[in-house]
Design an enzyme around this catalytic site. Structure first.
Site, PDB file in Angstrom:
ATOM      1  N   CYS A  66      60.484 -37.560 -59.632  1.00 31.71           N
ATOM      2  CA  CYS A  66      59.542 -37.243 -60.989  1.00 31.71           C
ATOM      3  C   CYS A  66      58.858 -35.955 -60.612  1.00 31.71           C
ATOM      4  CB  CYS A  66      58.755 -38.529 -61.305  1.00 31.71           C
ATOM      5  SG  CYS A  66      57.672 -38.069 -62.748  1.00 31.71           S
ATOM      6  N   THR A  85      55.716 -35.923 -60.820  1.00 33.50           N
ATOM      7  CA  THR A  85      54.469 -36.394 -60.195  1.00 33.50           C
ATOM      8  C   THR A  85      54.698 -36.429 -58.813  1.00 33.50           C
ATOM      9  OG1 THR A  85      53.923 -37.675 -62.174  1.00 33.50           O
ATOM     10  CG2 THR A  85      53.013 -38.543 -60.007  1.00 33.50           C
ATOM     11  N   HIS A 104      54.187 -32.995 -57.471  1.00 30.02           N
ATOM     12  CA  HIS A 104      52.754 -32.782 -57.222  1.00 30.02           C
ATOM     13  C   HIS A 104      52.349 -33.364 -55.951  1.00 30.02           C
ATOM     14  CE1 HIS A 104      52.015 -31.008 -61.260  1.00 30.02           C
ATOM     15  NE2 HIS A 104      52.625 -31.976 -61.756  1.00 30.02           N
ATOM     16  N   HIS A 155      57.939 -43.832 -58.151  1.00 32.06           N
ATOM     17  CA  HIS A 155      57.607 -44.573 -58.967  1.00 32.06           C
ATOM     18  C   HIS A 155      58.727 -45.153 -59.982  1.00 32.06           C
ATOM     19  CE1 HIS A 155      56.316 -40.907 -60.756  1.00 32.06           C
ATOM     20  NE2 HIS A 155      56.921 -41.414 -61.892  1.00 32.06           N
ATOM     21  N   CYS A 170      45.693 -48.975 -71.467  1.00 30.27           N
ATOM     22  CA  CYS A 170      44.646 -49.474 -70.756  1.00 30.27           C
ATOM     23  C   CYS A 170      44.046 -48.632 -69.619  1.00 30.27           C
ATOM     24  CB  CYS A 170      45.631 -50.453 -69.842  1.00 30.27           C
ATOM     25  SG  CYS A 170      44.503 -51.463 -68.514  1.00 30.27           S
ATOM     26  N   ILE A 204      62.003 -34.370 -68.268  1.00 28.33           N
ATOM     27  CA  ILE A 204      61.881 -35.115 -69.582  1.00 28.33           C
ATOM     28  C   ILE A 204      62.110 -34.492 -70.612  1.00 28.33           C
ATOM     29  CG2 ILE A 204      59.984 -36.489 -70.733  1.00 28.33           C
ATOM     30  CD1 ILE A 204      58.854 -37.098 -67.879  1.00 28.33           C
TER      31      ILE A 204
END
Ligand SMILES: [Zn+2]
Ligand SMILES: [Zn+2]
Length: 361
Positions: free
Chosen positions: A51, A53, A56, A76, A120, A188
């Site tokens: 990903c 992420t 990064h 993840h 959340c 994405i």
């Protein structure tokens, strides 16, 4: 089916770990206790995917520095086989092939209780706030398991999570028969082009600076592509939409200029869904580009749990997508740094990783 016998208390495995405050990943031996907390399951990872992420984290940018506690097993996006469940788990069983919802929500706050777990504020992200899936085994809460059909193509399993981001972004506002802009065609964004076509957008305009990715967008059926480095984005979008502007825009770029320009070519009454994460403040003319245009802006965080997952399943089951074109690279997990370099070059779509059983001494 892999059934873990009760006398195995610990598993040895190779894992991708961020252990140095510097560029790169380490591929190291780790042990994982097989004991489970209530509600937890132990997963043998089948596939994982790389990903933005993770990139990064690989490059250890300012965000990574502020967020991560090293050492951390990263990754993840994954799928795997359930090999052990805690005594109280009923939702999944040993042998199930699952893909993981990577946001572990608290389940008790106002947002969780009203079915909006994606916002959340106590969310823990796998591979960011706790050890991740670039490893042979991982433990996660059973409530984070989305059970797949056993016959589903392995290669598709782990990419359902980022695909969920694309679907969440592109379906918040109705796009059927609408002129749609996909801003930024990273992995994405490129999925978003495919998703927009699958949901019968009238016209899909893909905006991307990288040649390889613009070509991918074209191959996936984008009606027009624009290179912001050589073309006037505002003029082009207006020309492609009969000077009306785009009905719906999905941002996957997080780019300041791109987002500011997008507010100008968004059609009055249009919808702007933003998944990209700008690292600087965006200037918006609220009066003219939001209020008087009746603009709706939607911030996209993760996936709607589990609504988006069922939308993704529906698209895949009905063969509406072209994941074979979107997944451009596959690597054994041991070659994680090669995978990261290709991600850094941007000359790729989605990269899928396969953990192995080998243990380096
Ligand atoms: Zn991701
Ligand atoms: Zn919550």
């Amino acid at each position: 089916m892999t059934q873990l016998s009760d006398d195995v208390l610990e598993l040895e495995m190779m894992a991708v770990v961020k252990d140095q405050p510097d560029i790169g990943f380490s591929y190291v031996k780790k042990t994982l206790s097989t004991s489970l907390a209530p509600g937890e399951v132990l997963i043998k990872v089948i596939t994982a995917s790389f990903c933005g992420t993770d990139y990064h984290i690989y490059s250890y940018d300012a965000w990574s520095k502020s967020r991560l506690k090293l050492p951390l097993t990263v990754g993840h996006e994954f799928s795997g086989e359930v090999i052990k469940i805690a005594d109280d788990v009923t939702r999944v069983k040993v042998g199930d092939i699952i893909s993981a919802e990577t946001h572990i929500t608290c389940g008790t706050c106002e947002f969780c209780l009203r079915g909006e777990g994606h916002i959340c504020q106590n969310t823990q992200v796998i591979g960011v706030d706790r050890d991740g899936c670039f490893a042979r085994y991982i433990k996660i809460p059973a409530k984070n398991c989305f059970v797949n059909d056993k016959h589903q193509n392995q290669l598709e399993l782990s990419v359902q999570e980022p695909l969920g981001n694309a679907v969440h972004t592109m379906t918040h506002f109705p796009i059927e028969n609408k002129d749609v802009v996909v801003l930024g065609c990273g992995p994405i964004g490129i999925m978003a082009v495919d998703v927009a076509k699958a949901y019968n957008a009238r016209k899909v305009i893909a905006i991307e600076i990288n040649d390889y990715r613009r070509q991918m967008a074209q191959d996936l059926g984008a009606d027009h592509t624009i290179n912001p480095l050589t073309e006037d984005v505002y003029e082009k979008v207006m020309a492609y939409t009969n000077q009306m502007g785009a009905d719906v825009i999905g941002d996957f770029s997080g780019n300041k200029t791109a987002i500011e320009t997008a507010f100008k070519y968004l059609k009055p009454g249009g919808g702007f869904a933003i998944l990209g994460i700008p690292n600087e403040k965006i200037m918006v003319d609220v009066t003219n580009d939001i209020v008087f245009k009746g603009t709706s802006v939607y911030g996209v965080t993760g996936r709607r749990i589990y609504d988006t997952w069922y939308q993704v399943k529906d698209l895949i089951d009905n063969k509406r997508l072209h994941l074979d074109k979107i997944i451009t690279h596959q690597f054994p997990l041991s070659q994680i740094n090669e995978a990261a370099e290709i991600m850094g070059s941007k000359n790729c779509g989605k990269i899928v990783l396969f953990p192995g059983d080998e243990i380096d001494e």
